[in-house]
Write an enzyme that holds these catalytic residues in place. Structure first.
Site, PDB file in Angstrom:
ATOM      1  N   ASP A   6       6.302  23.049  57.873  1.00 43.54           N
ATOM      2  CA  ASP A   6       6.669  24.219  58.671  1.00 43.54           C
ATOM      3  C   ASP A   6       5.442  24.871  59.296  1.00 43.54           C
ATOM      4  OD1 ASP A   6       5.737  24.980  56.161  1.00 43.54           O
ATOM      5  OD2 ASP A   6       7.135  26.655  55.950  1.00 43.54           O
ATOM      6  N   ARG A   7       4.343  24.927  58.548  1.00 41.25           N
ATOM      7  CA  ARG A   7       3.118  25.513  59.108  1.00 41.25           C
ATOM      8  C   ARG A   7       2.613  24.677  60.277  1.00 41.25           C
ATOM      9  NH1 ARG A   7      -1.040  26.097  54.352  1.00 41.25           N
ATOM     10  NH2 ARG A   7      -2.340  27.013  56.021  1.00 41.25           N
ATOM     11  N   THR A  10       9.919  33.530  52.667  1.00 39.21           N
ATOM     12  CA  THR A  10       9.769  33.632  51.220  1.00 39.21           C
ATOM     13  C   THR A  10       8.295  33.783  50.873  1.00 39.21           C
ATOM     14  OG1 THR A  10      11.691  32.185  50.957  1.00 39.21           O
ATOM     15  CG2 THR A  10      10.299  32.519  49.028  1.00 39.21           C
TER      16      THR A  10
END
Length: 272
Positions: free
Chosen positions: A118-119, A141
């Site tokens: 995701d990063r 989160t």
């Protein structure tokens, strides 16, 4: 023209979107995400919920030409995702990972295999929007803060607990602190325990962003853009707009940075 179906499976939420290859990942129009949605990532654990989701998407969209996904919720979540759409069994699911190459952006991460998908996708999505020195902040989160230089180099970043996780950890791991609840009036120092928790956690997040900008400046990459994405992005953006931090360049909320990154990757893959 190709139709792409994209999935971003986070620890809390799974986002999806369908886009056409003739569109541009740099497009900021809201109608860009006309065919999109978000559900709890835990819903993938239920066969019934998976069937409902697959049926809804399949009835909404024509058969896509490619499906791509990024997953940080674990191998089982990825397997459950790929069990969707048995009627499209001839399609190959393309998984995007932290070491997936992308022309124009590269990372200095010591082991890209351990860089969150995701990063990495979020950095590529940010690159589609700007070629300036950028902080990419994903506040879910966990909150991640990454530095992307104007030269397309990812100089690394930070991972810290997200706002909700910070707040809930105080309630869980102390004897007397309550679960805090945010109100529209909260600002500055808290004059009661609830407000002190909310303001303290906000300050920790904003302080990390400001410190990241300071370090980037010392590295000769002064920040010109800050892109905020994730469930708490609007909270952080509002705090920045109130002037609680300084010298942070142009900060803005951008939905779907990970999805934009997946989209950019598919376009580049199709051309190669």
């Amino acid at each position: 023209m190709s139709l792409y179906l994209l999935f971003d499976i986070g620890n809390t939420r799974m986002k999806w979107a369908a886009v056409e290859s003739t569109q541009n990942p740099s497009d900021r129009q809201k109608k860009l995400w006309a065919y999109s949605g978000s559900v709890s990532s835990k819903s993938l654990e239920s066969a019934e919920h998976r069937t409902e989701l697959a049926d809804y998407i399949a009835k909404t969209l024509p058969k896509p030409d490619a499906i791509a996904f990024a997953c940080v919720a674990g191998n089982q979540a990825a397997k459950n995702l790929q069990s969707l759409f048995p009627q499209w069994s001839d399609l190959t699911w393309k998984e995007f990972t932290g070491n997936t190459p992308f022309n124009g952006v590269r990372t200095l991460y010591q082991d890209p295999n351990k860089l969150g998908a995701d990063r990495w996708a979020g950095l590529i999505g940010a690159r589609a929007l700007s070629s300036t020195n950028t902080l990419v902040v994903n506040s879910g989160t966990a909150t991640t803060i990454d530095l992307l230089g104007a030269n397309g180099i990812h100089y690394g970043g930070w991972i810290l607990p997200g706002l909700d996780l910070m707040q809930s950890s105080l309630q869980t791991n102390t004897a007397q602190l309550p679960q805090a609840h945010r109100s529209a009036e909260q600002s500055g120092f808290g004059l009661n325990t609830n407000d002190a928790i909310i303001a303290g956690c906000d300050a920790a997040q904003l302080g990390a962003i400001e410190y990241a900008a300071q370090i980037a400046k010392e590295m000769n990459h002064p920040i010109e853009r800050i892109y905020l994405d994730g469930g708490s992005a609007k909270i952080l953006h509002q705090a920045i707009q109130k002037g609680l931090t300084s010298n942070l360049g142009l900060a803005e909320c951008v939905d779907g940075l990970v999805l934009r990154g997946l989209w950019s990757w598919l376009i580049q893959s199709e051309k190669s």
